[in-house]
Write a protein that holds these residues in place. Structure first.
Motif, short mmCIF file in Angstrom:
data_model
loop_
_atom_site.label_atom_id
_atom_site.label_comp_id
_atom_site.label_asym_id
_atom_site.label_seq_id
_atom_site.Cartn_x
_atom_site.Cartn_y
_atom_site.Cartn_z
N SER A 1 -21.29 20.10 -59.34
CA SER A 1 -21.87 19.48 -60.53
C SER A 1 -21.59 17.99 -60.57
CB SER A 1 -21.32 20.16 -61.79
OG SER A 1 -21.61 21.54 -61.79
N GLY A 2 -20.34 17.62 -60.31
CA GLY A 2 -20.00 16.19 -60.31
C GLY A 2 -20.72 15.42 -59.23
N PHE A 3 -20.81 16.00 -58.04
CA PHE A 3 -21.50 15.32 -56.93
C PHE A 3 -22.99 15.17 -57.22
CE2 PHE A 3 -23.57 15.19 -52.74
CZ PHE A 3 -22.89 14.12 -52.18
N LEU A 4 -23.59 16.17 -57.90
CA LEU A 4 -25.00 16.10 -58.23
C LEU A 4 -25.28 14.95 -59.20
CD1 LEU A 4 -27.65 17.53 -57.62
CD2 LEU A 4 -27.24 19.02 -59.58
N ILE A 5 -24.44 14.78 -60.21
CA ILE A 5 -24.62 13.67 -61.14
C ILE A 5 -24.39 12.34 -60.43
CG2 ILE A 5 -23.62 12.55 -63.18
CD1 ILE A 5 -23.36 15.19 -64.49
N THR B 1 -23.30 21.03 -71.09
CA THR B 1 -22.58 19.78 -70.85
C THR B 1 -23.18 19.01 -69.68
OG1 THR B 1 -20.98 21.07 -69.54
CG2 THR B 1 -20.39 20.56 -71.82
N PHE B 2 -23.70 19.74 -68.70
CA PHE B 2 -24.33 19.05 -67.57
C PHE B 2 -25.54 18.25 -68.03
CE2 PHE B 2 -27.32 18.63 -64.09
CZ PHE B 2 -26.52 18.22 -63.05
N ILE B 3 -26.38 18.85 -68.88
CA ILE B 3 -27.57 18.15 -69.38
C ILE B 3 -27.14 16.93 -70.20
CG2 ILE B 3 -29.57 18.34 -70.90
CD1 ILE B 3 -29.82 21.24 -70.03
N PHE B 4 -26.11 17.11 -71.04
CA PHE B 4 -25.65 15.99 -71.87
C PHE B 4 -25.14 14.84 -71.01
CE2 PHE B 4 -22.24 13.68 -73.98
CZ PHE B 4 -22.84 13.30 -75.16
N TYR B 5 -24.28 15.15 -70.04
CA TYR B 5 -23.70 14.08 -69.23
C TYR B 5 -24.71 13.53 -68.23
CZ TYR B 5 -19.08 14.71 -71.16
OH TYR B 5 -18.01 14.73 -72.02
N PHE B 6 -25.68 14.34 -67.84
CA PHE B 6 -26.77 13.83 -67.01
C PHE B 6 -27.57 12.78 -67.77
CE2 PHE B 6 -31.42 14.43 -66.51
CZ PHE B 6 -31.59 13.75 -65.33
N TYR C 1 -27.13 8.78 -67.18
CA TYR C 1 -28.35 8.09 -66.73
C TYR C 1 -28.70 6.94 -67.67
CZ TYR C 1 -33.30 7.08 -66.36
OH TYR C 1 -34.50 6.42 -66.29
N LEU C 2 -28.70 7.19 -68.97
CA LEU C 2 -29.07 6.15 -69.92
C LEU C 2 -28.10 4.98 -69.87
CD1 LEU C 2 -30.09 8.38 -72.97
CD2 LEU C 2 -31.63 7.11 -71.45
N LEU C 3 -26.81 5.29 -69.69
CA LEU C 3 -25.81 4.22 -69.64
C LEU C 3 -26.03 3.33 -68.41
CD1 LEU C 3 -22.06 4.57 -70.44
CD2 LEU C 3 -22.74 3.40 -68.36
N TYR C 4 -26.15 3.96 -67.25
CA TYR C 4 -26.28 3.17 -66.02
C TYR C 4 -27.68 2.62 -65.82
CZ TYR C 4 -21.61 4.05 -64.23
OH TYR C 4 -20.25 4.05 -64.06
N THR D 1 -17.00 6.62 -66.12
CA THR D 1 -16.66 7.66 -65.14
C THR D 1 -16.78 9.08 -65.68
OG1 THR D 1 -14.31 7.47 -65.75
CG2 THR D 1 -15.07 6.12 -63.91
N SER D 2 -16.87 9.24 -67.00
CA SER D 2 -16.87 10.58 -67.60
C SER D 2 -18.04 11.47 -67.17
CB SER D 2 -16.83 10.47 -69.13
OG SER D 2 -17.98 9.81 -69.62
N PRO D 3 -19.26 10.96 -66.93
CA PRO D 3 -20.33 11.88 -66.53
C PRO D 3 -20.02 12.66 -65.25
CG PRO D 3 -21.26 9.77 -67.19
CD PRO D 3 -19.77 9.59 -67.13
N ILE D 4 -19.26 12.08 -64.34
CA ILE D 4 -18.94 12.75 -63.08
C ILE D 4 -17.64 13.55 -63.21
CG2 ILE D 4 -18.34 12.38 -60.65
CD1 ILE D 4 -20.16 9.92 -60.70
N VAL D 5 -16.60 12.93 -63.75
CA VAL D 5 -15.28 13.55 -63.79
C VAL D 5 -15.24 14.74 -64.75
CG1 VAL D 5 -12.82 13.16 -64.20
CG2 VAL D 5 -14.21 11.36 -63.16
#
Length: 443
Positions: free
Chosen positions: A185-189, A306-311, A315-318, A375-379
């Motif tokens: 999951s982290g690597f995919l994000i 949580t994956f959809i939220f952090y995805f 994405y919006l942040l970066y 870093t939170s979307p991945i970690v």
């Protein structure tokens, strides 16, 4: 109708209606699985089997030929000289040989030598060492007059059972599955942030270099233009991502039909140490029954949510930062590369922290990485796979989400300030110092 929505719809339709979108969306998973299938095929058809001859002068290694499996085989030979064994190595009939002297003490720890003609890789050395040590361990136990049943009970005994304060069992299989799910999951994000962030930057650069932005700016504010591009390209990415998930699930079910030895060959492929330990834990926990039991303990609705939220949040942040860089550069693409370092470093840093978080989700560095917005979307995906509250306390998850939303608003505000100046700025090589001044220019 909102101008931001119109821009987003334009960005979405212009990319979805291209033939390249269909080709990359459908062909990319097929190509990945095709390469993976070729790797498995050549591993099955051309895999090298390690043949180790054991000259057992001490008469210790009896009845081991019937227990050989995998790609490493030990064969006991008698009345063979070392020169004859050297010739067998030269003829490629064996990989190497071990000589056990007649006075070898099975209860001692004297070092034996494995002689071979070619250099043996580090992973293969580890496998040979482990299997040979298992053979010696069994013989040592038999020397203590233990029968086969007693030896099996000693070797397979689990001396510790991990449980939580709530009394829930934390099996090795669950830890292994959580490791794999969290890492994936982290690597995919991580991949998503790079691919679609770069896509936003290139879209902004193309419009600026083609002078299209000058026309659009006359009827829409720069902030709405930037948000429209980010939203439209993000919708393309989300749609592409859903299609990929469906194709991956279908291909994952079909691949074992064509390659029945998939599971065995996958275990033989090189893995990093943490993944090897996780795979070994799953293997020793009851094979399929242990895996299915471990999968049932994973809270997949929470994981997917949580994956959809952090995805979306990542994405919006970066994407806003990538858009700011795209608006600042001119015709030279090298300018963009020099400006991307401060943006890509947190993503790479998050990947480094994630490798620690999947093994130790409650370490201080993992907690920091899951709370810090960059870093939170991945970690956090590496930690959330271990569940709540064992992997992540609920308050940390809520704080992380709130900080990510705040980080998105802050970076969007900063990027919009840079975007409004940079999109109409030509002929000057941008620097971060110059862009920082643009962020605080008054209207």
């Amino acid at each position: 109708m909102s101008k931001t929505f119109l821009i987003a719809r334009r960005e979405f339709l212009t990319r979805v209606q291209k033939k390249t979108f269909l080709l990359t969306t459908i062909l990319l998973p097929l190509l990945i699985f095709g390469f993976y299938a070729l790797i498995i095929y050549f591993s099955v058809k051309t895999g090298d089997h390690i043949q180790i001859a054991i000259v057992d002068n001490a008469k210790l290694m009896t009845n081991i030929n019937d227990k050989q499996n995998g790609d490493i085989h030990f064969n006991v030979v008698q009345n063979v000289t070392t020169s004859e064994l050297d010739n067998l190595i030269q003829k490629k009939q064996i990989t190497g040989y071990i000589v056990i002297p007649e006075n070898y003490n099975i209860m001692g720890f004297d070092t034996l030598s494995l002689k071979s003609d070619k250099s043996i890789g580090i992973l293969t050395r580890d496998k040979i060492q482990r299997k040979f040590s298992e053979l010696l361990e069994e013989k040592r136990l038999m020397a203590l007059n233990l029968n086969k049943k007693q030896i099996d009970s000693i070797q397979n005994a689990n001396t510790l059972q991990f449980t939580s304060l709530q009394g829930e069992k934390d099996s090795n299989a669950k830890a292994g599955i959580s490791y794999g799910v969290g890492y994936f999951s982290g690597f995919l994000i991580y991949i998503i942030l790079f691919i679609y962030g770069t896509m936003v930057m290139r879209g902004v650069m193309e419009e600026k270099m083609n002078r299209i932005a000058e026309v659009i700016i006359s009827s829409v504010k720069p902030f709405k233009l930037m948000m429209g591009k980010i939203t439209g390209i993000g919708a393309v990415g989300l749609m592409q991502f859903i299609i990929w998930i469906v194709l991956v699930l279908i291909l994952t079910m079909l691949l074992p039909l064509f390659f029945p030895q998939l599971a065995q060959q996958t275990n033989n492929l090189p893995m990093q140490p943490g993944a090897m330990q996780a795979a070994e834990s799953v293997k020793n926990s009851g094979e399929l029954q242990g895996i299915m039991s471990a999968l049932s303990t994973i809270n997949f609705p929470l994981l997917i949510g949580t994956f959809i939220f952090y995805f979306l949040g990542g994405y919006l942040l970066y994407a806003s930062l990538f858009a700011a860089v795209g608006s600042a550069v001119n015709e030279d693409p090298q300018d963009a590369q020099s400006l991307l370092l401060p943006i890509t470093m947190p993503i790479i840093f998050a990947m480094v922290i994630m490798t620690k978080a999947v093994n130790d989700p409650n370490s201080s560095i993992a907690v920091f990485g899951s709370l810090f917005p960059l870093t939170s979307p991945i970690v956090m995906m590496a930690r959330i796979a271990h569940g709540i509250p064992n992997g992540v306390p609920l308050w940390q998850l809520l704080v992380s989400m709130a900080l990510l939303i705040g980080g998105f608003l802050a970076t969007t505000w900063l990027a919009a300030k840079i975007y409004r100046v940079g999109i109409l700025m030509y002929g000057k090589k941008p620097t971060w110092k110059e862009m920082w001044k643009w962020a605080f220019l008054k209207n």
